[in-house]
Design a protein around this motif. Structure first.
Motif, PDB file in Angstrom:
ATOM      1  N   ASP A 138      27.642  62.675  26.973  1.00  0.00           N
ATOM      2  CA  ASP A 138      26.386  62.518  27.706  1.00  0.00           C
ATOM      3  C   ASP A 138      26.678  61.722  28.971  1.00  0.00           C
ATOM      4  O   ASP A 138      26.706  60.490  28.957  1.00  0.00           O
ATOM      5  CB  ASP A 138      25.354  61.805  26.833  1.00  0.00           C
ATOM      6  N   GLU A 161      35.819  56.078  27.448  1.00  0.00           N
ATOM      7  CA  GLU A 161      35.732  57.302  26.662  1.00  0.00           C
ATOM      8  C   GLU A 161      34.439  58.032  26.977  1.00  0.00           C
ATOM      9  O   GLU A 161      33.368  57.432  27.070  1.00  0.00           O
ATOM     10  CB  GLU A 161      35.797  56.974  25.166  1.00  0.00           C
ATOM     11  N   SER A 169      31.363  60.201  26.117  1.00  0.00           N
ATOM     12  CA  SER A 169      30.583  60.412  24.900  1.00  0.00           C
ATOM     13  C   SER A 169      30.020  61.824  24.802  1.00  0.00           C
ATOM     14  O   SER A 169      29.512  62.211  23.759  1.00  0.00           O
ATOM     15  CB  SER A 169      29.400  59.432  24.875  1.00  0.00           C
ATOM     16  N   ASP A 208      26.487  57.629  29.742  1.00  0.00           N
ATOM     17  CA  ASP A 208      27.720  56.907  30.061  1.00  0.00           C
ATOM     18  C   ASP A 208      27.593  56.179  31.398  1.00  0.00           C
ATOM     19  O   ASP A 208      28.033  55.037  31.538  1.00  0.00           O
ATOM     20  CB  ASP A 208      28.918  57.866  30.105  1.00  0.00           C
ATOM     21  N   THR A 219      25.387  53.094  30.903  1.00  0.00           N
ATOM     22  CA  THR A 219      26.139  52.040  30.223  1.00  0.00           C
ATOM     23  C   THR A 219      27.128  51.390  31.179  1.00  0.00           C
ATOM     24  O   THR A 219      27.256  50.166  31.222  1.00  0.00           O
ATOM     25  CB  THR A 219      26.887  52.613  28.997  1.00  0.00           C
TER      26      THR A 219
END
Length: 88
Positions: free
Chosen positions: A74, A70, A72, A78, A81
């Protein structure tokens, strides 16, 4: 602008006539060189478009197989992460 260099290529008489017929008065190109450079640019663009299509298809395959994350809002966060979870 890039430095220009000459490249000599051998053409059959038929090919030379065709290239010459695509340049000069009443055509889009002033010289045979302009015509050939435009052909090369079109081929480069075609190859780049094929690469983009391949990446788009790869993205569709990721969606089909559930390999999605998904967004976000940003992108940098992302990606950070994603890199962390991928390295584990």
């Amino acid at each position: 602008m890039s430095k220009t260099e000459s490249l000599n290529i051998a053409l059959t008489d038929e090919m030379k006539k065709f290239v010459s017929s695509q340049s000069g008065s009443g055509t889009l190109y002033a010289t045979p060189s302009e015509y050939v450079r435009d052909l090369i640019r079109h081929e480069r663009d075609r190859i780049e478009a094929a690469k983009l299509r391949s990446h788009i298809i790869e993205g569709y395959q990721d969606v089909i197989h559930g390999r999605i994350h998904e967004f976000s809002g940003d992108l940098m966060a992302d990606l950070k992460t994603h890199r962390k979870t991928k390295s584990k």
